[in-house]
Scaffold this active site. Structure first.
Site, PDB file in Angstrom:
ATOM      1  N   CYS A   1      29.899  50.158  43.624  1.00  0.00           N
ATOM      2  CA  CYS A   1      31.304  50.512  43.859  1.00  0.00           C
ATOM      3  C   CYS A   1      31.588  50.699  45.340  1.00  0.00           C
ATOM      4  O   CYS A   1      30.682  50.854  46.157  1.00  0.00           O
ATOM      5  CB  CYS A   1      31.653  51.832  43.148  1.00  0.00           C
ATOM      6  SG  CYS A   1      31.342  51.876  41.387  1.00  0.00           S
TER       7      CYS A   1
ATOM      8  N   CYS B   1      35.789  54.701  45.219  1.00  0.00           N
ATOM      9  CA  CYS B   1      36.083  54.390  43.816  1.00  0.00           C
ATOM     10  C   CYS B   1      36.566  55.634  43.075  1.00  0.00           C
ATOM     11  O   CYS B   1      36.002  56.727  43.211  1.00  0.00           O
ATOM     12  CB  CYS B   1      34.846  53.835  43.124  1.00  0.00           C
ATOM     13  SG  CYS B   1      35.143  53.322  41.409  1.00  0.00           S
TER      14      CYS B   1
ATOM     15  N   CYS C   1      31.776  46.694  40.365  1.00  0.00           N
ATOM     16  CA  CYS C   1      32.663  47.525  39.540  1.00  0.00           C
ATOM     17  C   CYS C   1      33.987  46.792  39.321  1.00  0.00           C
ATOM     18  O   CYS C   1      34.595  46.299  40.279  1.00  0.00           O
ATOM     19  CB  CYS C   1      32.894  48.860  40.230  1.00  0.00           C
ATOM     20  SG  CYS C   1      34.113  49.929  39.427  1.00  0.00           S
TER      21      CYS C   1
ATOM     22  N   CYS D   1      37.135  49.251  40.999  1.00  0.00           N
ATOM     23  CA  CYS D   1      37.439  49.313  42.442  1.00  0.00           C
ATOM     24  C   CYS D   1      37.206  47.985  43.149  1.00  0.00           C
ATOM     25  O   CYS D   1      37.623  47.821  44.304  1.00  0.00           O
ATOM     26  CB  CYS D   1      36.620  50.406  43.119  1.00  0.00           C
ATOM     27  SG  CYS D   1      34.840  50.084  43.204  1.00  0.00           S
TER      28      CYS D   1
END
Length: 364
Positions: A50, A54, A81, A84
Site C-alpha cells: 500500500c 492508505c 492494494c 489506495c
C-alpha cells in the site's frame, strides 16, 4: 523477467537499505500523504502492498515490511492494494511531467480538457491531482508561467506592449486582468526597477541580530538580517524608498515576534514575487510544520518538478522573506543543513526554537 526490470528492482533494493523503519512506520500511522511514492508498505498477512497514506485499517507492526517501490514489493510476492492503488503514484508523477512539459512548450494557455486528455485522466480528477502535485491549479500555473515570461521580457524590452505579446498574452486587456496581482507591481514598475512604487522600511533588533523589514502597499516584500537601505536601493533602484511610516510599526512587531518564536503561525501580509516554480516551492515551505524539515528533492517533487532538487535549493536561496517563508526548514537529502543566506548558525537556532531534531532521512 526482463533485464531492465531486474535492474530496476536491484536498484530499488539498494535504496531500500536506507529506509528508516521507525520513521516509515510513524508516517504510516499518521497516513502521511507527503511520503507517498517514497516507499510502499508491504503487509505480509494479507499479501498486499500500500501507499503509506492508505485509508485501510492499520496492520500489526510485526506483519509489515517496507519496500522502496512497488516493483520490489511485487518481486517479493505481494500485490498492489486495490483501495489506495500505490502504483498510481508513479503513473501520476509521469502524467504530471508530460503535462508540465506540454504547458511549458505551448505559447498559449491550454484548456483543462486538453491537459486532462494528455495526462490520461478525467478533467475533475486531473484538476485535483495537478493541484496536489504543484500546489496550484492548472490555470494558476499557466498564469504564473506567462507572468514569468513577462517579467523576463520586461527586463529585455523597452516597451510594455511588446513584452505582453512576447509572454503569450492575447492582448493588453487579458494581461492587465491579472498582472498586478501576480507581479505585485505594475508592469512599468517591474521593468523600471520599482519605478512608481513606494517601499517603506525599518530595522529592529532581535536575539538573532538586526532585521530589516520592507513593505509595499500589499505587504512585506523583504525580511532579512544585517541589511540596510542600501540593499533595498540596489534591488529597487527606481522605487521611492522611505523609512518608517505608521503601518510599519505593526509589521515590524510581527516580524520580530516571528523571529523570536518561529514555531508560532503568523498572519502578516506578504508581497511575494517569483516564478511559478519558486512560488510553488515557497508555498510548500510554508506548509512544513514547525519542527519538521524537507529535503530539496522532496520540495521539488511537491512543487511539481521531481528531480529538480538543485532548482528547489536555488528557489530557497531566492526567497527574500526570511523566517516568514521558512526556508530554514529545507535541508539536503542526507539530512545535513544545506545553505542559508544569513548563516547556518542562525538556521540552527531557528530550527532549535521550533523543536526540530535531526532524524535519518526518508528521502529516497
Amino acid at each position: 523477467m526482463r533485464g531492465s526490470d531486474a535492474a530496476g528492482i536491484g536498484e530499488a533494493m539498494n535504496v531500500e537499505t536506507i529506509i528508516d523503519e521507525h520513521a516509515a512506520w510513524d508516517a504510516v500511522m499518521r497516513r502521511d500523504r507527503r511520503v507517498d511514492g517514497r516507499f510502499v508498505t508491504g503487509v505480509l498477512s494479507t499479501g498486499i502492498y500500500c501507499r503509506p497514506s492508505c485509508a485501510a485499517r492499520h496492520p500489526r507492526r510485526e506483519n509489515v515490511r517496507f519496500f522502496a517501490c512497488g516493483a520490489e514489493a511485487a518481486a517479493f510476492g505481494l500485490r498492489a492494494c486495490l483501495r489506495c492503488r500505490p502504483d498510481e503514484v508513479t503513473r501520476e508523477a509521469k502524467a504530471m511531467e508530460r503535462v508540465l512539459a506540454l504547458i511549458e512548450a505551448s505559447e498559449e494557455a491550454l484548456a483543462l480538457s486538453a491537459l486532462a486528455d494528455a495526462a490520461g485522466y478525467s478533467p475533475h480528477h486531473f484538476h485535483r491531482l495537478f493541484k496536489r502535485a504543484t500546489g496550484v491549479t492548472p490555470a494558476e500555473y499557466s498564469r504564473g508561467r506567462r507572468a514569468r515570461g513577462l517579467a523576463e521580457s520586461l527586463e529585455r524590452n523597452g516597451r510594455v506592449t511588446d513584452a505582453i505579446y512576447d509572454a503569450g498574452y492575447s492582448g493588453p486587456a487579458r494581461f492587465y486582468a491579472d498582472a498586478k496581482a501576480r507581479l505585485g507591481m505594475t508592469p512599468s514598475a517591474w521593468r523600471g526597477g520599482g519605478r512608481g512604487e513606494t517601499i517603506r522600511w525599518a530595522r529592529a533588533e532581535t536575539s538573532l541580530g538586526t532585521i530589516l523589514v520592507a513593505a509595499t502597499e500589499k505587504g512585506i516584500c523583504r525580511l532579512s538580517f544585517d541589511e540596510g537601505e542600501a540593499e533595498l536601493r540596489r534591488r529597487f533602484p527606481h522605487a521611492a524608498i522611505e523609512q518608517g511610516g505608521e503601518a510599519m510599526a505593526a509589521l515590524v512587531a510581527g516580524a520580530v515576534a516571528a523571529v523570536e518564536a518561529p514555531e508560532r503561525p503568523h498572519d502578516l501580509p506578504l508581497d511575494v514575487r517569483g516564478t511559478a516554480f519558486q512560488e510553488a516551492v515557497w508555498r510548500e515551505l510554508s506548509q512544513i510544520p514547525p519542527g519538521d524539515s524537507l529535503s530539496y528533492a522532496a520540495l521539488a517533487a511537491k512543487a511539481g518538478k521531481p528531480g529538480a532538487a538543485r532548482a528547489a535549493g536555488t528557489a530557497c536561496g531566492a526567497n527574500g522573506i526570511a523566517v516568514l517563508i521558512p526556508c530554514h526548514r529545507a535541508r539536503r537529502g542526507d539530512g545535513s543543513a544545506g545553505g542559508f543566506a544569513y548563516g547556518l548558525e542562525r538556521k540552527a537556532k531557528l530550527l532549535e526554537r521550533e523543536g526540530w531534531q535531526a532524524e535519518p532521512s526518508l528521502d529516497l
